[in-house]
Design an enzyme around this catalytic site. Structure first.
Site, PDB file in Angstrom:
ATOM      1  N   ASN A  97      68.201  -5.846  -6.051  1.00 29.41           N
ATOM      2  CA  ASN A  97      68.916  -5.258  -7.203  1.00 29.41           C
ATOM      3  C   ASN A  97      70.052  -6.179  -7.641  1.00 29.41           C
ATOM      4  OD1 ASN A  97      67.265  -3.151  -6.564  1.00 29.41           O
ATOM      5  ND2 ASN A  97      68.859  -1.899  -5.620  1.00 29.41           N
ATOM      6  N   ASP A  98      70.825  -6.619  -6.654  1.00 32.00           N
ATOM      7  CA  ASP A  98      71.924  -7.527  -6.993  1.00 32.00           C
ATOM      8  C   ASP A  98      71.447  -8.962  -7.147  1.00 32.00           C
ATOM      9  OD1 ASP A  98      74.382  -6.123  -7.338  1.00 32.00           O
ATOM     10  OD2 ASP A  98      74.243  -5.525  -5.242  1.00 32.00           O
ATOM     11  N   ARG A 156      74.531  -0.276   6.854  1.00 31.96           N
ATOM     12  CA  ARG A 156      75.188  -1.290   6.029  1.00 31.96           C
ATOM     13  C   ARG A 156      76.673  -0.949   5.926  1.00 31.96           C
ATOM     14  NH1 ARG A 156      73.501  -2.354  -0.155  1.00 31.96           N
ATOM     15  NH2 ARG A 156      74.665  -0.449  -0.552  1.00 31.96           N
ATOM     16  N   HIS A 178      78.445  12.959  -8.750  1.00 33.26           N
ATOM     17  CA  HIS A 178      77.964  13.969  -7.808  1.00 33.26           C
ATOM     18  C   HIS A 178      76.709  14.639  -8.340  1.00 33.26           C
ATOM     19  CE1 HIS A 178      82.395  14.276  -6.589  1.00 33.26           C
ATOM     20  NE2 HIS A 178      81.746  13.589  -5.684  1.00 33.26           N
ATOM     21  N   ARG A 221      73.318  -5.233 -14.094  1.00 31.25           N
ATOM     22  CA  ARG A 221      72.212  -4.321 -13.796  1.00 31.25           C
ATOM     23  C   ARG A 221      72.401  -2.935 -14.397  1.00 31.25           C
ATOM     24  NH1 ARG A 221      73.056  -3.523  -7.194  1.00 31.25           N
ATOM     25  NH2 ARG A 221      72.220  -1.430  -7.361  1.00 31.25           N
ATOM     26  N   ARG A 268      73.219   3.349   3.054  1.00 30.51           N
ATOM     27  CA  ARG A 268      74.314   2.953   2.160  1.00 30.51           C
ATOM     28  C   ARG A 268      75.552   3.790   2.510  1.00 30.51           C
ATOM     29  NH1 ARG A 268      69.863   2.626  -2.010  1.00 30.51           N
ATOM     30  NH2 ARG A 268      70.075   0.607  -3.027  1.00 30.51           N
ATOM     31  N   CYS A 298      65.016  -4.698   0.690  1.00 33.45           N
ATOM     32  CA  CYS A 298      65.477  -3.306   0.609  1.00 33.45           C
ATOM     33  C   CYS A 298      65.914  -2.936  -0.808  1.00 33.45           C
ATOM     34  CB  CYS A 298      66.609  -3.042   1.601  1.00 33.45           C
ATOM     35  SG  CYS A 298      68.119  -3.917   1.196  1.00 33.45           S
ATOM     36  N   GLU A 318      71.807 -11.201  -1.391  1.00 34.34           N
ATOM     37  CA  GLU A 318      71.781 -10.603  -2.733  1.00 34.34           C
ATOM     38  C   GLU A 318      72.584 -11.393  -3.751  1.00 34.34           C
ATOM     39  OE1 GLU A 318      73.080  -6.511  -2.498  1.00 34.34           O
ATOM     40  OE2 GLU A 318      74.664  -6.979  -1.085  1.00 34.34           O
TER      41      GLU A 318
HETATM   42  C1  PEP Z   1      70.454  -4.372  -3.651  1.00 34.72           C
HETATM   43  O1  PEP Z   1      71.366  -4.930  -4.258  1.00 34.72           O
HETATM   44  O2  PEP Z   1      69.249  -4.664  -3.800  1.00 34.72           O
HETATM   45  C2  PEP Z   1      70.735  -3.291  -2.702  1.00 34.72           C
HETATM   46  C3  PEP Z   1      69.804  -2.762  -1.947  1.00 34.72           C
HETATM   47  O3  PEP Z   1      71.996  -2.835  -2.672  1.00 34.72           O
HETATM   48  P1  PEP Z   1      72.604  -1.794  -3.749  1.00 34.72           P
HETATM   49  O4  PEP Z   1      71.498  -1.355  -4.647  1.00 34.72           O
HETATM   50  O5  PEP Z   1      73.210  -0.705  -2.958  1.00 34.72           O
HETATM   51  O6  PEP Z   1      73.605  -2.670  -4.451  1.00 34.72           O
HETATM   52 MG    MG Z   2      73.390  -4.649  -3.586  1.00 35.37          MG
END
Ligand code: PEP
Ligand code: MG
Length: 649
Positions: A518-519, A395, A252, A529, A359, A566, A495
């Site tokens: 990111n994933d 999402r 938080h 990550r 998200r 994204c 992803e």
């Molecule tokens: C990602 O994986 O790039 C993504 C946008 O989702 P998150 O960062 O919420 O896993």
């Molecule tokens: Mg992701």
């Protein structure tokens, strides 16, 4: 940094090896360090709080890496907070005093509960419902019958003072939480300590003095942890930034820091012992770095970077209404990523044309129990209305891995959660969780330009199952008399490498792709990550990642569907030319990144970007790609600032 499956000691050792680099040493440097302290132009630290005296022995400059949770750079004197803020000597009571002590305990709990409710009201007005809900949960915890019974039992049987009963019960609870390997649950210890401080404040006859009351001058706050209500009470004019040993992305406290726009780094591991010997620090909330006792050149570099950052941001924000269009007139659509609907204003003010990633799991992460269909409907409806007809990509739940609801049973925790029952897999596995969300989204779908996005799709079978569920829920709603938008656009996050490799088939069955880099990086390179010990391998510039992105863009083009990036890469100016050159025409990013990315788009030609991308695809290593992108960016936009932090890519 939150590394779920290792002990604190392991993490600490790894950090020591990798990040806590001694950048300076030797007697000459020590002399200079003392001179720096005299000449740093900062006021002396307050003596009433635990700001350290000047070190007897100079300490070297330390660079510590943690988790960047709130962007921005802060440089200044430091204030190291005492972990609990107060110390009470143990106190026994006489047998005949027990009844009176129980009354005192009950009264303390009651008043503390009322006070938390009042703080909830204030937070609702100042920060919005999601922060107020945290305090509402605190009020409920204080009023909890188990807490009352356990503390009363201690007063009665152990004949200890009410405040000690509270400390014993709540500290034991906080310690149990802290020991859990699950970073989200462990972070809840901060909530327990927060209510402990509130109750103790009542029992010892005074409010625990807020450290802010004692902050004589703007400073960087360094703490073992900050409770959510402490963070919510931070005044950005006095707290320039904060850094904590504990904490993770989903805490938080991290969420509140970003909303208040206070640069923050959390999850640094044990560093306060060193910090107590220091006077100054840099908090780099962009790169997740804390630099203790920075030398004068480092301070100067960061101060200059902070000033430049802020001037640039102001300047670029004024250009929010200029089209994101290249020099050769190619239009790019820029969207914002949000976790809470309150962030939509920032997106619109900075020129986002819609929300490319909502998200929704954050609605769940902050809740005591999963939000009902109606609560979700209200949240989605609020977001859709705030966008006044602009698109919003909702999402579906991406819970699991490091994002776990607080109501989740710790016994369910998997040994390898990143490869486990997370995201769409969890939703499909648990229709009791998924169906109410789909119902809420579909009910809200007629209120604006809503699109639905499934995270972490690995196979066509999963996609078909999810789509079937959407059809089923739509039919159910229509039968109940609800309006549901026909042909609601459905997309998938690409992803995992499997989805990228199958993009040509997946493209036939969806309306759009959203590339979650990111994933995608994590799964392509097999690099956690969140794990700092392998962070050097985690790179968006790796040629393997670029090849997968190129495949996805090509599949989308061949089937005439939209494709967005994204993930974090989409908001990083270093990659903007590359992404344009690979064929991307839509990018979605946290709102504060919009101005800089717009600037790059407006300063380049697609033709040049294509040449850069083609060259990047021929290279062999992430390092070579990074060098190429840096020089291409500098050539196209010579005024691009140097990053203040040492390069980590
Ligand atoms: C990602 O994986 O790039 C993504 C946008 O989702 P998150 O960062 O919420 O896993
Ligand atoms: Mg992701």
């Amino acid at each position: 940094m939150s590394v779920r499956d290792r002990t604190f000691g392991d993490r600490q050792a790894a950090r020591g090896r990798l990040w806590q680099r001694t950048l300076r040493g030797g007697s000459e440097a020590m002399t200079r360090l003392h001179a720096d302290h005299r000449n740093d132009g900062m006021p002396p630290p307050a003596s009433s709080i635990s700001v350290p005296e000047p070190p007897a022995m100079a300490v070297p400059m330390h660079v510590i890496r943690g988790i960047a949770v709130s962007p921005g750079i802060a440089v200044g004197p430091i204030l190291v907070l005492d972990p609990r803020g107060m110390r009470l000597p143990p106190r026994k009571i006489m047998a005949e005093a027990v009844v009176a002590e129980l009354e005192r305990l009950d009264h303390g709990l009651e008043v503390a509960g009322r006070e938390a409710e009042q703080a909830e009201g204030e937070a609702r007005a100042r920060l919005g419902p999601q922060y107020a809900d945290i305090l509402a949960a605190h009020a409920r915890m204080i009023g909890d019958v188990t807490l009352r019974n356990d503390t009363r039992a201690r007063v009665e049987h152990e004949q200890i003072a009410a405040e000690h009963a509270v400390i014993e019960v709540l500290e034991a609870h906080a310690t149990r939480l802290e020991r859990l390997s699950d970073s989200y649950l462990a972070a809840r210890a901060a909530d327990v300590r927060d209510i402990e401080a509130r109750i103790l404040g009542q029992l010892i006859g005074q409010r625990p003095k807020s450290f802010l009351d004692e902050l004589p001058t703007p400073a960087l706050v360094l703490a073992q942890d900050l409770s959510p209500s402490e963070a919510a009470g931070l005044d950005p004019r006095r707290v320039l930034g904060f850094a904590t040993e504990a904490g993770g992305r989903a805490s938080h406290t991290a969420i509140v820091a970003a909303a208040l726009e206070i640069p923050a780094v959390v999850g640094l591991g044990k560093f306060l012992d060193i910090a107590r010997q220091c006077r100054m620090a840099v908090i780099d909330g962009d790169e997740g770095l804390v630099i203790l006792d920075p030398d004068l050149p480092t301070q100067a570099r960061y101060r200059a970077a902070a000033a430049e950052r802020s001037a640039r941001f102001q300047e670029l924000s004024r250009q929010a209404n200029l089209p994101a269009e290249t020099l050769d007139s190619t239009r790019v659509v820029l969207w914002g990523n949000i976790e809470f609907t309150a962030e939509i204003d920032a997106c619109l003010n900075l020129g986002a044309e819609g929300v490319g990633l909502f998200r929704t799991e954050f609605l769940f992460l902050n809740a005591e129990t999963p939000p009902s269909e109606e609560q979700q409907f209200q949240a989605y409806a609020a977001g859709i209305r705030a966008l006044r007809g602009r698109p919003i990509v909702i999402r579906t739940l991406d819970l699991g891995a490091d994002k776990l609801g607080r109501y989740r049973d710790p016994a369910d925790i998997e040994s390898n959660p990143v490869l486990g029952l997370r995201s769409l897999r969890l939703s499909l596995h648990d229709p009791g969780l998924f169906r109410p969300q789909l119902r809420a989204i579909l009910r809200a779908s007629t209120l604006g330009d809503v699109r639905i996005l499934f995270p972490l799709v690995s196979t066509l079978a999963e996609l078909r199952q999810a789509r079937a569920m959407v059809r089923d829920v739509a039919a159910e709603l229509v039968a109940e008399g609800h309006a549901v938008r026909e042909n609601l656009p459905v997309g998938i996050m690409v992803e995992v490498p499997a989805a990228a490799l199958m993009a040509d088939h997946l493209a036939k069955e969806v309306d759009f792709f959203s590339i979650g880099t990111n994933d995608l990086i994590q799964y392509t390179l097999a690099v956690d990550r969140t794990n700092e010990t392998v962070a050097e391998l985690y790179s968006a510039a790796d040629p393997s990642v670029l090849r997968l992105i190129a495949m996805v863009v090509e599949a989308a083009r061949a089937h005439g569907i939209e494709v967005t990036v994204c993930g974090k890469m989409g908001g990083e100016p270093l990659y903007t030319m590359l992404l344009l050159g690979l064929g991307l025409r839509q990018l979605s990013m946290p709102p504060h990144q919009l101005p800089e990315v717009r600037r790059v788009i407006r300063g380049v030609r697609v033709e040049t970007a294509r040449a850069v991308a083609a060259e990047a695809l021929r290279l062999e290593t992430a390092g070579a790609v990074t060098s190429l992108l840096e020089s291409a960016l500098r050539q196209a936009l010579p005024e691009t600032p140097e990053p203040a932090a040492p390069a980590t890519r």
